[in-house]
Design an enzyme around this catalytic site. Sequence first.
Site, PDB file in Angstrom:
ATOM      1  N   GLU A   1       0.875  -1.088  -0.105  1.00 43.85           N
ATOM      2  CA  GLU A   1       0.050  -0.039  -0.040  1.00 43.85           C
ATOM      3  C   GLU A   1       0.977   1.139  -0.060  1.00 43.85           C
ATOM      4  O   GLU A   1       1.910   1.160   0.081  1.00 43.85           O
ATOM      5  CB  GLU A   1      -0.846   0.054   1.322  1.00 43.85           C
TER       6      GLU A   1
ATOM      7  N   HIS B   1      -8.928   9.617   3.112  1.00 46.52           N
ATOM      8  CA  HIS B   1      -8.607   8.555   2.196  1.00 46.52           C
ATOM      9  C   HIS B   1      -8.789   8.808   0.980  1.00 46.52           C
ATOM     10  O   HIS B   1      -9.806   9.391   0.556  1.00 46.52           O
ATOM     11  CB  HIS B   1      -9.482   7.302   2.630  1.00 46.52           C
TER      12      HIS B   1
ATOM     13  N   ARG C   1      -0.590   9.213   1.667  1.00 45.76           N
ATOM     14  CA  ARG C   1      -1.877   9.427   1.608  1.00 45.76           C
ATOM     15  C   ARG C   1      -2.171  10.900   1.572  1.00 45.76           C
ATOM     16  O   ARG C   1      -2.984  11.434   0.549  1.00 45.76           O
ATOM     17  CB  ARG C   1      -2.623   8.694   2.634  1.00 45.76           C
TER      18      ARG C   1
ATOM     19  N   HIS D   1     -11.035   9.657   7.083  1.00 50.56           N
ATOM     20  CA  HIS D   1     -11.073   8.435   7.360  1.00 50.56           C
ATOM     21  C   HIS D   1     -10.466   8.105   8.743  1.00 50.56           C
ATOM     22  O   HIS D   1     -10.976   6.983   9.385  1.00 50.56           O
ATOM     23  CB  HIS D   1      -9.890   7.889   6.253  1.00 50.56           C
TER      24      HIS D   1
ATOM     25  N   ARG E   1      -0.607   8.885   9.165  1.00 48.52           N
ATOM     26  CA  ARG E   1      -0.536   7.401   9.301  1.00 48.52           C
ATOM     27  C   ARG E   1      -0.114   6.665   8.104  1.00 48.52           C
ATOM     28  O   ARG E   1      -0.745   6.957   7.182  1.00 48.52           O
ATOM     29  CB  ARG E   1      -2.052   6.817   9.875  1.00 48.52           C
TER      30      ARG E   1
HETATM   31  C1  SIN Z   1      -7.382   0.591   2.808  1.00 50.12           C
HETATM   32  O1  SIN Z   1      -7.503  -0.527   2.695  1.00 50.12           O
HETATM   33  O2  SIN Z   1      -7.060   1.521   2.138  1.00 50.12           O
HETATM   34  C2  SIN Z   1      -7.384   1.087   4.098  1.00 50.12           C
HETATM   35  C3  SIN Z   1      -6.199   0.850   4.874  1.00 50.12           C
HETATM   36  C4  SIN Z   1      -5.940   1.739   6.044  1.00 50.12           C
HETATM   37  O3  SIN Z   1      -6.574   2.707   6.115  1.00 50.12           O
HETATM   38  O4  SIN Z   1      -4.969   1.622   6.593  1.00 50.12           O
END
Ligand code: SIN
Length: 526
Positions: A127, A244, A290, A351, A386
Amino acid sequence: MESDFLVNFDTTGLVEEQVDYIILGSGIAGLYTALTVSKQGKNAVVITKQDIDDSNTDKAQGGIAAALDTTDSPELHYNDTLMAGDGLCDQDAVSILVNEGPDRVIDLIELGTQFDYKDGELAFAREGAHSRRRILHASGDATGAEIQRILSKRVREDSKVKILKRHMAVDLLIHENICYGVLVYCHDTGIMKVFRSSAVILATGGLGMLYKYNTNPEVATGDGLAMAYRAGAEMMDMEFIQFHPTVLSLPGAPRFLISEAVRGEGAYLRNRFGERFMPGYHELAELAPRDIVVRAILTELANTASEKVFLDLSHLPANLIKERFPTIGRTCARYGLDIAKDLVPVAPAAHYMMGGVKTNLNGETSVNGLYACGEVACVGVHGANRLASNSLLDGLVFGKRIVDYVETHRLDNTPDKNEFSCTKLKSEPVDYERIFLELGNIMNKYVGAVRTEQGLAKALSFFSSYDWLKEIQAPDLRAMEVKNLLEVGALIAHFAITRTESRGSHYRLDYPQSLEHWRKHVILKK
Ligand code: SIN
């Protein structure tokens, strides 16, 4: 303690119950902590305002980050966490998170959590801002639901853990800066009850419902934050709200999260002209931290006079999409979208909160006997932004540390009798739903991903205009939630106007640079 918050009721004759631990909240932090308590041979009551599975944990898609792959190490995870945190992470806290995290994830596996495997080995996804694949996932994109399922099951089987569902914690009971219990309201019977303990743990999660557009379940109304603030606890870094980047944005559809793992598997972000724009903003392109992706999207939206950008998965193998993202695929299909072929319209939404009730490395708050873990707490692991999939891990690691600490340092100087009483408040009809809608609009408009002094001042004046509500008694759970949201929203606006720089998720149009003298926490207390 005199409460000016809530109800006008007689405290004599209240039923009282003494327990070893009171845990507020039933997401990963609350339930895993309850199981840890039970392992110590102690009892706990878990108080949750709806059902046990109504939590942000249950909604988590992407997964849980831990350095368990042979090519990974806690040190690499530490570096990525610090990089995403934009100069504001507490290094000792991050070191604990990444070093104790793998053992906690193994605990989850031993409890029965079924993560996804590939070729007989745990499968790891990638991610944003992670330098390698390290995210464990379950059923493709239903990781949180699997963790919640197993923790709920284990807690239900555990005779030392009592679950009180549809019970709202109204206020913490405080005597000379010691928390000795909680006043609880049952919203089926309207009956109040007092639970007493020398260890009260807040695991109440987040506050997404403050914003009109958010990814959270309806229960995320910041109750633990509001209660802790009223009780005199120190609050930290609450200006840092993570948006998010990719939340479904389609008329008539809910703001459904499209996991960052989708970009981790190679999906592109395109603007309304079909142009892939992220490489122009950051070297990690779609996998930048993010906050950077969110601001890039907001810039594209402004430049193209649009309200959405698009996720494009059409170049990825259809079987990979089907296997990895069954929940996202099913949800989008309900609105006529085939994620393997169609462009998926998305926009940022609120988020997660990085700040919260300030704790030390053992989860102690500034109020004796009051502890906090998970999203409601701020131990400093997330800094100003985060790292994706660090939040479930945070709840596990610091929840366990609280119990380890309490077992060797239990306080036993709480008052013998209940000293709680309520100010006599006015009882008047109030349209709480209208206030809730107004609040969501104000937060989105003025305390969102981009802020200015002028906008924040407008938000603060909105909050002052509701000062009169403090005199009115809350007749039911919804009213309590809205009052809590007002309290927490005002706090966020206050923190945000104080930090006259931009850092991580806190972006000030009027102070666009990060400033060295602001590389510090902001702490506030009633
Ligand atoms: C996501 O699946 O994008 C959310 C994961 C997160 O907020 O850590």
